[in-house]
Design a protein around this motif. Sequence first.
Motif, PDB file in Angstrom:
ATOM      1  N   GLU A 106     -41.258  -8.504  -4.777  1.00 32.15           N
ATOM      2  CA  GLU A 106     -40.947  -9.359  -3.579  1.00 32.15           C
ATOM      3  C   GLU A 106     -42.434  -9.686  -3.481  1.00 32.15           C
ATOM      4  O   GLU A 106     -42.617 -11.292  -2.474  1.00 32.15           O
ATOM      5  CB  GLU A 106     -41.411  -8.423  -2.390  1.00 32.15           C
ATOM      6  CG  GLU A 106     -39.740  -7.928  -1.708  1.00 32.15           C
ATOM      7  CD  GLU A 106     -38.861  -8.958  -1.333  1.00 32.15           C
ATOM      8  OE1 GLU A 106     -39.198  -8.851   0.368  1.00 32.15           O
ATOM      9  OE2 GLU A 106     -38.298 -10.052  -1.804  1.00 32.15           O
ATOM     10  N   LEU A 107     -43.611  -9.062  -3.781  1.00 33.50           N
ATOM     11  CA  LEU A 107     -44.982  -9.582  -3.733  1.00 33.50           C
ATOM     12  C   LEU A 107     -45.326 -11.056  -4.650  1.00 33.50           C
ATOM     13  O   LEU A 107     -46.006 -12.169  -4.149  1.00 33.50           O
ATOM     14  CB  LEU A 107     -45.921  -8.469  -4.983  1.00 33.50           C
ATOM     15  CG  LEU A 107     -46.202  -7.379  -4.280  1.00 33.50           C
ATOM     16  CD1 LEU A 107     -47.847  -6.641  -4.594  1.00 33.50           C
ATOM     17  CD2 LEU A 107     -47.540  -7.485  -2.846  1.00 33.50           C
ATOM     18  N   LEU A 108     -44.681 -11.319  -6.046  1.00 30.74           N
ATOM     19  CA  LEU A 108     -44.300 -12.096  -6.463  1.00 30.74           C
ATOM     20  C   LEU A 108     -43.973 -13.556  -5.376  1.00 30.74           C
ATOM     21  O   LEU A 108     -44.221 -14.405  -5.762  1.00 30.74           O
ATOM     22  CB  LEU A 108     -43.592 -12.811  -8.720  1.00 30.74           C
ATOM     23  CG  LEU A 108     -43.785 -13.180  -9.021  1.00 30.74           C
ATOM     24  CD1 LEU A 108     -44.463 -14.154  -9.488  1.00 30.74           C
ATOM     25  CD2 LEU A 108     -42.683 -13.402  -9.418  1.00 30.74           C
ATOM     26  N   ALA A 109     -42.887 -13.242  -5.348  1.00 32.14           N
ATOM     27  CA  ALA A 109     -42.136 -14.358  -4.249  1.00 32.14           C
ATOM     28  C   ALA A 109     -42.618 -14.276  -2.888  1.00 32.14           C
ATOM     29  O   ALA A 109     -43.372 -15.569  -2.809  1.00 32.14           O
ATOM     30  CB  ALA A 109     -40.762 -14.041  -3.780  1.00 32.14           C
ATOM     31  N   GLN A 110     -44.273 -13.566  -2.146  1.00 28.68           N
ATOM     32  CA  GLN A 110     -45.064 -13.594  -1.055  1.00 28.68           C
ATOM     33  C   GLN A 110     -45.567 -14.415  -1.089  1.00 28.68           C
ATOM     34  O   GLN A 110     -46.145 -14.714  -0.263  1.00 28.68           O
ATOM     35  CB  GLN A 110     -44.179 -12.608  -0.058  1.00 28.68           C
ATOM     36  CG  GLN A 110     -42.835 -11.963   0.635  1.00 28.68           C
ATOM     37  CD  GLN A 110     -42.456 -11.052   1.026  1.00 28.68           C
ATOM     38  OE1 GLN A 110     -43.237 -10.809   1.814  1.00 28.68           O
ATOM     39  NE2 GLN A 110     -41.570 -10.747   1.398  1.00 28.68           N
ATOM     40  N   LEU A 111     -46.655 -13.996  -2.478  1.00 29.64           N
ATOM     41  CA  LEU A 111     -47.686 -14.156  -2.426  1.00 29.64           C
ATOM     42  C   LEU A 111     -47.889 -15.629  -3.636  1.00 29.64           C
ATOM     43  O   LEU A 111     -49.144 -16.205  -3.006  1.00 29.64           O
ATOM     44  CB  LEU A 111     -48.669 -13.250  -2.548  1.00 29.64           C
ATOM     45  CG  LEU A 111     -48.491 -11.735  -2.122  1.00 29.64           C
ATOM     46  CD1 LEU A 111     -50.276 -10.703  -2.552  1.00 29.64           C
ATOM     47  CD2 LEU A 111     -49.599 -12.401  -1.386  1.00 29.64           C
ATOM     48  N   GLU A 112     -46.536 -15.464  -4.197  1.00 31.80           N
ATOM     49  CA  GLU A 112     -47.023 -17.076  -5.233  1.00 31.80           C
ATOM     50  C   GLU A 112     -46.115 -17.933  -5.019  1.00 31.80           C
ATOM     51  O   GLU A 112     -45.981 -18.875  -5.644  1.00 31.80           O
ATOM     52  CB  GLU A 112     -47.021 -16.333  -6.858  1.00 31.80           C
ATOM     53  CG  GLU A 112     -48.359 -14.949  -7.248  1.00 31.80           C
ATOM     54  CD  GLU A 112     -49.373 -16.219  -6.667  1.00 31.80           C
ATOM     55  OE1 GLU A 112     -49.863 -16.572  -7.022  1.00 31.80           O
ATOM     56  OE2 GLU A 112     -50.604 -14.977  -7.236  1.00 31.80           O
ATOM     57  N   GLY A 113     -44.772 -17.135  -3.838  1.00 34.79           N
ATOM     58  CA  GLY A 113     -44.315 -18.394  -3.859  1.00 34.79           C
ATOM     59  C   GLY A 113     -43.330 -18.773  -4.815  1.00 34.79           C
ATOM     60  O   GLY A 113     -42.708 -19.787  -5.320  1.00 34.79           O
ATOM     61  N   ILE A 114     -43.405 -17.934  -5.689  1.00 30.87           N
ATOM     62  CA  ILE A 114     -42.217 -17.908  -6.699  1.00 30.87           C
ATOM     63  C   ILE A 114     -40.765 -16.235  -6.988  1.00 30.87           C
ATOM     64  O   ILE A 114     -41.099 -15.534  -6.992  1.00 30.87           O
ATOM     65  CB  ILE A 114     -43.100 -17.701  -8.502  1.00 30.87           C
ATOM     66  CG1 ILE A 114     -44.268 -18.411  -7.986  1.00 30.87           C
ATOM     67  CG2 ILE A 114     -42.348 -17.522  -9.540  1.00 30.87           C
ATOM     68  CD1 ILE A 114     -44.740 -18.709  -9.673  1.00 30.87           C
ATOM     69  N   GLU A 115     -40.065 -16.723  -6.872  1.00 28.16           N
ATOM     70  CA  GLU A 115     -38.966 -15.807  -6.973  1.00 28.16           C
ATOM     71  C   GLU A 115     -38.103 -15.595  -8.107  1.00 28.16           C
ATOM     72  O   GLU A 115     -37.645 -17.097  -8.810  1.00 28.16           O
ATOM     73  CB  GLU A 115     -37.801 -16.342  -6.043  1.00 28.16           C
ATOM     74  CG  GLU A 115     -37.143 -15.179  -5.577  1.00 28.16           C
ATOM     75  CD  GLU A 115     -36.467 -15.218  -4.421  1.00 28.16           C
ATOM     76  OE1 GLU A 115     -35.776 -14.575  -3.751  1.00 28.16           O
ATOM     77  OE2 GLU A 115     -35.335 -16.450  -4.300  1.00 28.16           O
TER      78      GLU A 115
END
Length: 472
Positions: free
Chosen positions: A330-339
């Motif tokens: 979730e951090l990667l998706a929500q902080l970096e925009g990478i899912e």
Amino acid sequence: MSKDMSYSAVMSRNNEIMKNAIGFDYNTFENKGIGFDYEKMMHETGYTLEKIEEIQYNYGVGNTPLIELKNITALARKCSPKGKGARIFVKDEACNASGSFKARRAATAVYHAKKKGYKGVIAATSGNYGAAVASQAAMQGLKCIIVQECYDSKGVGQPEIIEKARKCEAYGAEVVQLTVGPELFYEFLVLLEETGYFNASLYSPFGIAGVESLGHELAIQVKNKCGKFPDVVVCTNAGGGNLTGTARGLIKANAIDTRVVAASVDLKGLHMASDNQFNKKSFTTGHTGFGIPFSTWPDRSDVPRSAARPLRYMDRYVLVKQGEVFYMTELLAQLEGIERGPAGNTSLAAAFSIAQELDEDQIIVVQETEYTGAGKHICPQLTFARENGIDIKFGNPQEEIPGVNLILPQNPSLLKATDVDMNKIRKSLIKNCIKNNNVIDINELSEKDINFLMIETKSEKDFVLKALDELK
């Protein structure tokens, strides 16, 4: 007269079947004693690193981007002592054809199979490698069969494995799905013998040599972008090929001072071959159920001698909890925009913790990502866990008990990788080597045997002699 296809008969023909399915005789690499010539085996592929990179480039593999995770680095620094918090980078291997680094392994293996005149390829895998082999077989015009350990005895399959089967079939492969148990390797051998197809094993020299391009490429990209090689590279560890190939590629790039760290999801207490525990886990790869056994005895694989030998290259081994990996996803998706999918986020969770031990001017690289979607996404994974009686909550992940609960960190400062005792697993490898080679008298081991154990465990002679003395 038809061949005897009973379990015992097929297993007794293992070496003969493998010789025909890979194209070389593993006996030619064996030394007198307990060891074998690993580098000779790797050289047997016949491909230079440059040729492998050319093959991969021609089939949509390699030259993937290196991305600095600036927001996650900033968060790690908020959790770190002053002056700590290394820069975190990720090698985005989801950009490969099929969506994972395993396309590097598959491209090399399938190319070689076609070059040698095989009509098709077979791989035994429940993971991304199946999709990678199917994708490359489609590109290179070969038939493909993927053998999966998929269901428990009730016919219930894990969402992630079902998703990977879907992807394999989308590429035109035939997927043979089995229940958990010893029949996987038997069915695999039967199919190899009946079809005459190439064994596109994860653990063949072709597969591991294919990953060397990843380590080499990563090192050069970091050097060009930052003016130096990375200080630490973190590899998700299961069967060991990911770490082995990456480390060998780093060495070929002359990044000899880069520390290589293995990371696995902590599933201690769950038995991977247990029918009633098969669906109690949320991760199908990159966990201790594979990582520890394959580190301590690599030759448990589907070839006589595995080319994946992680203890030769491993500087450190850390574990992270299931809840920590979901949180990092979730951090990667929500902080970096990478899912991205679960396996690469295992090493990212470890890197987030390790970065806090390093100085701000140091560089830590997560060497792979993978695609996500359908059953690989955290939503179906958490739903499946809840359906299987797993208690899901926020709190301290260190209190997580595999098969009982799944604890996501209450806050990012609670995300902490824990170390595996490297000397303990080195001793386990030595013990397994003695046992599986039927050594009766340890005193009869030669100097060449001792040197082999030193290389296998990346340790000194005194350590090996002491471990052997304890076995007496």
